[in-house]
Design a protein around this motif. Structure first.
Motif, mmCIF file in Angstrom:
data_model
loop_
_atom_site.group_PDB
_atom_site.id
_atom_site.type_symbol
_atom_site.label_atom_id
_atom_site.label_comp_id
_atom_site.label_asym_id
_atom_site.label_seq_id
_atom_site.Cartn_x
_atom_site.Cartn_y
_atom_site.Cartn_z
ATOM 1 N N ARG A 14 0.570 -1.456 0.030
ATOM 2 C CA ARG A 14 0.334 -0.031 0.523
ATOM 3 C C ARG A 14 1.095 1.410 0.122
ATOM 4 O O ARG A 14 2.123 1.017 0.093
ATOM 5 N N GLY A 17 5.522 2.201 -1.221
ATOM 6 C CA GLY A 17 5.514 1.430 -2.086
ATOM 7 C C GLY A 17 5.056 0.863 -3.069
ATOM 8 O O GLY A 17 5.647 0.955 -4.283
ATOM 9 N N VAL A 83 7.580 1.906 9.513
ATOM 10 C CA VAL A 83 6.543 1.793 10.491
ATOM 11 C C VAL A 83 6.800 3.119 10.996
ATOM 12 O O VAL A 83 7.676 3.542 11.417
ATOM 13 N N SER A 133 13.106 10.717 4.648
ATOM 14 C CA SER A 133 11.211 11.571 5.395
ATOM 15 C C SER A 133 12.350 12.916 5.829
ATOM 16 O O SER A 133 13.139 13.005 6.196
ATOM 17 N N PRO A 176 10.706 12.547 1.497
ATOM 18 C CA PRO A 176 8.887 12.887 1.314
ATOM 19 C C PRO A 176 8.587 13.925 2.425
ATOM 20 O O PRO A 176 9.018 13.787 3.241
ATOM 21 N N ASP A 182 -2.285 6.093 4.256
ATOM 22 C CA ASP A 182 -2.461 4.894 5.612
ATOM 23 C C ASP A 182 -1.371 6.068 6.655
ATOM 24 O O ASP A 182 -1.881 6.487 7.845
ATOM 25 N N LEU A 184 0.634 8.310 6.134
ATOM 26 C CA LEU A 184 -0.075 10.025 6.648
ATOM 27 C C LEU A 184 -1.068 10.694 7.465
ATOM 28 O O LEU A 184 -1.547 11.427 8.356
HETATM 29 N N1 NAP Z 1 3.231 9.209 3.817
HETATM 30 C C1 NAP Z 1 4.071 10.276 3.963
HETATM 31 O O1 NAP Z 1 3.935 11.309 4.106
HETATM 32 C C2 NAP Z 1 5.423 9.672 4.117
HETATM 33 C C3 NAP Z 1 6.265 11.451 4.320
HETATM 34 C C4 NAP Z 1 7.346 10.631 4.969
HETATM 35 C C5 NAP Z 1 8.218 9.188 4.354
HETATM 36 N N2 NAP Z 1 7.074 8.291 4.269
HETATM 37 C C6 NAP Z 1 8.213 7.063 4.031
HETATM 38 O O2 NAP Z 1 7.412 6.566 2.947
HETATM 39 C C7 NAP Z 1 7.751 4.673 3.006
HETATM 40 C C8 NAP Z 1 6.775 4.346 2.750
HETATM 41 O O3 NAP Z 1 5.482 4.923 4.098
HETATM 42 P P1 NAP Z 1 3.599 4.938 3.647
HETATM 43 O O4 NAP Z 1 2.734 6.318 3.570
HETATM 44 O O5 NAP Z 1 3.406 4.635 1.777
HETATM 45 O O6 NAP Z 1 2.788 4.173 4.780
HETATM 46 P P2 NAP Z 1 2.068 3.417 4.601
HETATM 47 O O7 NAP Z 1 1.333 3.678 3.955
HETATM 48 O O8 NAP Z 1 1.903 2.931 6.045
HETATM 49 O O9 NAP Z 1 2.799 1.678 3.941
HETATM 50 C C9 NAP Z 1 3.599 1.315 4.980
HETATM 51 C C10 NAP Z 1 4.164 0.166 4.269
HETATM 52 O O10 NAP Z 1 5.137 -0.135 4.667
HETATM 53 C C11 NAP Z 1 4.648 -2.095 4.317
HETATM 54 N N3 NAP Z 1 5.673 -2.415 6.080
HETATM 55 C C12 NAP Z 1 5.785 -1.863 7.705
HETATM 56 N N4 NAP Z 1 7.234 -2.940 8.184
HETATM 57 C C13 NAP Z 1 7.568 -3.986 6.926
HETATM 58 C C14 NAP Z 1 8.376 -4.795 7.375
HETATM 59 N N5 NAP Z 1 8.565 -5.017 8.772
HETATM 60 N N6 NAP Z 1 8.469 -5.626 5.785
HETATM 61 C C15 NAP Z 1 8.397 -5.434 5.045
HETATM 62 N N7 NAP Z 1 6.926 -4.000 4.930
HETATM 63 C C16 NAP Z 1 6.349 -4.156 5.622
HETATM 64 C C17 NAP Z 1 3.396 -2.050 5.003
HETATM 65 O O11 NAP Z 1 3.255 -2.851 4.861
HETATM 66 P P3 NAP Z 1 1.744 -4.083 5.063
HETATM 67 O O12 NAP Z 1 0.569 -3.586 4.753
HETATM 68 O O13 NAP Z 1 2.258 -5.232 6.328
HETATM 69 O O14 NAP Z 1 1.567 -3.428 7.014
HETATM 70 C C18 NAP Z 1 3.273 -1.185 4.124
HETATM 71 O O15 NAP Z 1 3.219 -1.888 2.647
HETATM 72 C C19 NAP Z 1 8.073 5.191 4.356
HETATM 73 O O16 NAP Z 1 9.131 4.370 5.087
HETATM 74 C C20 NAP Z 1 7.803 6.315 5.403
HETATM 75 O O17 NAP Z 1 8.639 6.243 6.709
HETATM 76 C C21 NAP Z 1 5.890 8.691 4.382
#
Ligand code: NAP
Length: 274
Positions: A14, A17, A83, A133, A176, A182, A184
């Motif tokens: 989701r 990624g 996470v 981040s 990002p 989710d 955010l």
């Molecule tokens: N969204 C933002 O605003 C934002 C801002 C800055 C940085 N980021 C970074 O961007 C990246 C993606 O974030 P996102 O916003 O897309 O988060 P997200 O919607 O919470 O998705 C997180 C993803 O990581 C997976 N994951 C968690 N633990 C894992 C593990 N042990 N092994 C393999 N997969 C695992 C989750 O899988 P499950 O579905 O199995 O839980 C999910 O696919 C992260 O590195 C986050 O820190 C995001």
């Protein structure tokens, strides 16, 4: 680089990624969307098939080394899985919460990367892309554990950018800002730090700040397009943003001294003393 060969994305069930896996496949990579539960990839597989893009789903939990099985012919690894845990005052953050966060966001990433490097070297090079981040550039209170993990990945990337250059492996880091996922969305909930009276005023301010960025949120598909642009661009810098706010924070960090940055933060989050 040319968009050919195998690309692997972690945490592709989701969010960012998933969008990056689709974008890599749409641009021509033979893409492996890895995730903890491959059942979560059914819709992504359908979407890729409709777009006539080459994508498969594979199980990979970054915290379980026995599930890390990367393919020969690897050219691109996107370390995306991470996470987020409750953001608490430092003194109230149990060490177990630090460990859980570091297990996925740092040690898991290290193990996947360690195993990817020989495969990338064997293929004559490629790209290692770490998603960190832009919160690293805006020292928000209560985010020490999350930011520290991202800063560790950032430092790892800096060293690897040099260490792997002789092998034609280019390391890029994406910082990002707020991306519509989710992760955010959960940060829009009232912060856990509100429960701790001495920290309540600051927690209220951080919550207001979080709600204030509602109109600066970027769709994951747009962020993914920028991430894949950086992967394909042989002249991309070590660090790139993938959305307006992330790019702005990166530029502000590059342009300010650490003291200026901290003065801004104190002015933003600490109530003026009478
Ligand atoms: N969204 C933002 O605003 C934002 C801002 C800055 C940085 N980021 C970074 O961007 C990246 C993606 O974030 P996102 O916003 O897309 O988060 P997200 O919607 O919470 O998705 C997180 C993803 O990581 C997976 N994951 C968690 N633990 C894992 C593990 N042990 N092994 C393999 N997969 C695992 C989750 O899988 P499950 O579905 O199995 O839980 C999910 O696919 C992260 O590195 C986050 O820190 C995001």
């Amino acid at each position: 680089m040319e968009a050919t060969g195998i690309a692997v994305v972690t945490g592709a069930s989701r969010g960012i990624g998933r969008a990056v896996a689709f974008e890599l496949a749409a641009r021509g990579f033979d893409t492996v969307a890895t995730m903890r539960d491959p059942g979560d990839g059914a819709e992504l597989l359908d979407e890729a098939e409709r777009a006539k893009a080459t994508l498969r789903v594979a199980a990979l939990d970054v915290t379980r080394p026995e599930t890390i099985d990367l393919p020969e012919g690897l050219r691109v690894l996107v370390n995306n899985a991470a996470v987020e845990k409750p953001h608490l005052p430092f003194e109230e953050t149990p060490i177990g919460l630090w460990r859980e966060m570091f297990e996925a966001n740092v040690f898991g990433l290290i193990e996947v990367t360690r195993r990817a490097i020989p495969l990338l070297r064997a293929g004559g090079g490629g790209v290692l892309c770490n998603i960190t981040s832009s919160s690293m550039f805006a020292p928000v209170p209560f985010y020490a554990a999350y930011r520290a993990g991202k800063a560790a990945v950032s430092a790892i990337g800096e060293s690897l950018r040099t260490e792997l250059a002789p092998f034609g492996i280019r390391v890029v880091e994406i910082v990002p800002g707020p991306i519509d996922t989710d992760m955010l969305r959960s940060s829009a909930e009232p912060p856990d730090a509100l429960r701790y009276e001495p920290y309540r005023p600051m927690a209220e301010r951080t919550h207001e700040g979080r709600l204030g960025i509602a109109d600066m949120i970027t769709p994951a598909s747009e962020a993914a397009a920028a991430i894949v642009d950086a992967i394909l661009d042989d002249d991309a810098p070590l660090r790139s943003g993938c959305d307006p706010l992330g790019r702005g924070l990166l530029d502000a960090w590059r342009g300010a001294s650490d003291e200026e940055m901290m003065r801004n933060m104190l002015g933003t989050w600490v109530e003026p003393q009478p």
